[in-house]
Design a protein around this motif. Structure first.
Motif, PDB file in Angstrom:
ATOM      1  N   CYS A 281       0.744  -1.157  -0.039  1.00 23.99           N
ATOM      2  CA  CYS A 281       0.085   0.087  -0.021  1.00 23.99           C
ATOM      3  C   CYS A 281       0.940   1.215   0.054  1.00 23.99           C
ATOM      4  O   CYS A 281       0.978   1.915   1.067  1.00 23.99           O
ATOM      5  N   PRO A 282       1.661   1.659  -1.001  1.00 27.53           N
ATOM      6  CA  PRO A 282       2.487   2.645  -1.357  1.00 27.53           C
ATOM      7  C   PRO A 282       1.710   4.083  -1.073  1.00 27.53           C
ATOM      8  O   PRO A 282       2.325   5.104  -0.716  1.00 27.53           O
ATOM      9  N   GLU A 283       0.445   4.100  -0.862  1.00 24.32           N
ATOM     10  CA  GLU A 283      -0.308   5.271  -0.681  1.00 24.32           C
ATOM     11  C   GLU A 283      -0.154   5.767   0.890  1.00 24.32           C
ATOM     12  O   GLU A 283      -0.707   6.751   1.189  1.00 24.32           O
ATOM     13  N   ILE A 284      -0.033   4.829   1.723  1.00 26.28           N
ATOM     14  CA  ILE A 284       0.435   5.159   3.221  1.00 26.28           C
ATOM     15  C   ILE A 284       1.318   6.111   3.332  1.00 26.28           C
ATOM     16  O   ILE A 284       2.541   5.757   2.911  1.00 26.28           O
ATOM     17  N   ASP A 285       1.071   7.152   3.940  1.00 29.49           N
ATOM     18  CA  ASP A 285       2.188   8.025   4.446  1.00 29.49           C
ATOM     19  C   ASP A 285       1.986   8.098   6.027  1.00 29.49           C
ATOM     20  O   ASP A 285       1.100   8.801   6.566  1.00 29.49           O
TER      21      ASP A 285
END
Length: 86
Positions: free
Chosen positions: A38-42
């Motif tokens: 989930c690369p959208e997690i910041d």
């Protein structure tokens, strides 16, 4: 020690992982591989918790803890939903 890392949206994921005793929430998230899926997690913007209670990324974990990464909440107002009380 064994912990779980979960992220509910947009695709629910539950990942189990082994971490060293005294590992932090951030270390468990990293070690679980969640950020690859989930690369959208910041982590600077998403809130995190353990068993439904907000915690900081440097909070230590215990055996069996469930680390939760919460989806960011946004609200879209309808035309009828404004701040006026008329």
């Amino acid at each position: 020690m064994k912990v779980a890392v979960v992220y509910a949206a947009p695709r629910p994921l539950l990942l189990s992982c082994q971490v060293a005793e005294g590992s932090s929430v951030a270390q468990a998230i990293e070690q679980s591989g969640l950020l690859r899926y989930c690369p959208e997690i910041d982590l600077n913007k998403h809130k995190v918790g353990v068993f439904g209670k907000f915690v900081k990324l440097d909070s230590p974990l215990k055996e069996g803890d469930r680390v939760e990464v919460y989806q960011r909440i946004t609200r879209v107002l309808d035309e009828d939903d404004d701040d006026d009380d008329d």
